[in-house]
Design a protein around this motif. Structure first.
Motif, short mmCIF file in Angstrom:
data_model
loop_
_atom_site.label_atom_id
_atom_site.label_comp_id
_atom_site.label_asym_id
_atom_site.label_seq_id
_atom_site.Cartn_x
_atom_site.Cartn_y
_atom_site.Cartn_z
N PRO A 78 0.81 -1.22 0.00
CA PRO A 78 0.00 0.00 0.00
C PRO A 78 0.85 1.28 0.00
CG PRO A 78 -0.92 -1.58 1.52
CD PRO A 78 0.39 -2.14 1.06
N GLU A 79 2.00 1.24 0.65
CA GLU A 79 2.88 2.41 0.68
C GLU A 79 3.43 2.71 -0.72
OE1 GLU A 79 3.30 -0.31 2.72
OE2 GLU A 79 2.39 0.60 4.50
N THR A 80 3.81 1.66 -1.43
CA THR A 80 4.31 1.83 -2.80
C THR A 80 3.20 2.33 -3.71
OG1 THR A 80 5.97 0.12 -2.48
CG2 THR A 80 5.41 0.65 -4.76
N VAL A 81 2.01 1.78 -3.53
CA VAL A 81 0.86 2.23 -4.35
C VAL A 81 0.57 3.70 -4.07
CG1 VAL A 81 -1.61 1.94 -4.75
CG2 VAL A 81 -0.13 -0.05 -4.59
N ALA A 82 0.70 4.14 -2.83
CA ALA A 82 0.49 5.55 -2.51
C ALA A 82 1.49 6.43 -3.27
CB ALA A 82 0.62 5.78 -1.01
N ARG A 83 2.73 5.97 -3.41
CA ARG A 83 3.72 6.71 -4.21
C ARG A 83 3.33 6.71 -5.69
NH1 ARG A 83 7.32 4.24 -0.54
NH2 ARG A 83 7.82 2.57 -2.01
N TYR A 84 2.83 5.57 -6.17
CA TYR A 84 2.37 5.51 -7.56
C TYR A 84 1.22 6.48 -7.81
CZ TYR A 84 4.98 1.08 -8.06
OH TYR A 84 5.94 0.10 -8.10
N LEU A 85 0.29 6.55 -6.87
CA LEU A 85 -0.84 7.47 -7.01
C LEU A 85 -0.36 8.91 -7.01
CD1 LEU A 85 -3.49 5.75 -4.71
CD2 LEU A 85 -3.51 5.86 -7.21
N ALA A 86 0.59 9.22 -6.13
CA ALA A 86 1.15 10.57 -6.09
C ALA A 86 1.87 10.90 -7.40
CB ALA A 86 2.10 10.72 -4.91
N ALA A 87 2.62 9.93 -7.92
CA ALA A 87 3.33 10.14 -9.18
C ALA A 87 2.35 10.33 -10.34
CB ALA A 87 4.25 8.96 -9.46
N ALA A 88 1.29 9.51 -10.38
CA ALA A 88 0.29 9.63 -11.45
C ALA A 88 -0.46 10.96 -11.35
CB ALA A 88 -0.68 8.46 -11.39
N THR A 89 -0.71 11.41 -10.14
CA THR A 89 -1.37 12.70 -9.94
C THR A 89 -0.46 13.84 -10.40
OG1 THR A 89 -2.63 11.81 -8.09
CG2 THR A 89 -2.47 14.20 -8.23
N ALA A 90 0.82 13.76 -10.03
CA ALA A 90 1.77 14.79 -10.45
C ALA A 90 1.91 14.84 -11.97
CB ALA A 90 3.13 14.54 -9.80
N ALA A 91 1.81 13.70 -12.61
CA ALA A 91 1.93 13.64 -14.07
C ALA A 91 0.66 14.13 -14.77
CB ALA A 91 2.24 12.22 -14.52
N GLY A 92 -0.44 14.22 -14.03
CA GLY A 92 -1.71 14.64 -14.64
C GLY A 92 -2.57 13.50 -15.11
N LEU A 93 -2.24 12.26 -14.71
CA LEU A 93 -3.00 11.09 -15.14
C LEU A 93 -4.20 10.82 -14.25
CD1 LEU A 93 0.06 8.78 -15.75
CD2 LEU A 93 -1.30 9.94 -17.48
N LEU A 94 -4.12 11.18 -13.00
CA LEU A 94 -5.19 10.98 -12.02
C LEU A 94 -5.45 12.29 -11.29
CD1 LEU A 94 -4.10 7.63 -10.31
CD2 LEU A 94 -5.92 7.92 -11.97
#
Length: 124
Positions: A78-94
């Motif tokens: 879940p911690e890694t997924v939280a980083r993925y979500l943050a990265a996707a949000t920063a990229a403009g994907l989510l």
């Protein structure tokens, strides 16, 4: 010199389908190799699989967080997924919404912003 024509981006259709088409087409071609070969990409496909037709990835009624559900989909903590979500949000994907997350059909994701959230060891 003539430049090669840029492929037209999908402009209509169900949000989740448009997002998947962008992810497998123009976004995949422009995505850095380190992201393309990591679980980050698997997490993006997982998010698309959990989204409804409007692109909303709402938390389920049973209260299980998205980080846990998506973690199962991409074999990550879940911690890694939280980083993925943050990265996707920063990229403009989510985009993060009060009722969960939503897919964003940004025409040009900012891949360097996603990379900034993931160090080489964290992107795998």
């Amino acid at each position: 010199m003539s430049s090669s024509p840029t492929p037209a981006l999908p402009s209509a259709g169900i949000i989740a389908d448009v997002w998947r088409a962008l992810l497998t087409g123009p976004w995949a071609r422009d995505m850095p190799v380190s992201l393309r070969r990591s679980r980050f990409l698997v997490a993006l496909y997982g998010a698309a699989g959990l989204a409804d037709d409007c692109g909303r990835v709402a938390d389920p009624l049973d209260g299980e967080p998205l980080t846990v559900r998506l973690g199962r989909a991409c074999a990550a903590s879940p911690e890694t997924v939280a980083r993925y979500l943050a990265a996707a949000t920063a990229a403009g994907l989510l985009t993060e919404r009060p009722d969960g997350w939503a897919l964003s059909t940004a025409a040009v994701p900012v891949w360097t912003a996603a990379l900034a959230h993931l160090t080489p060891g964290e992107s795998r």
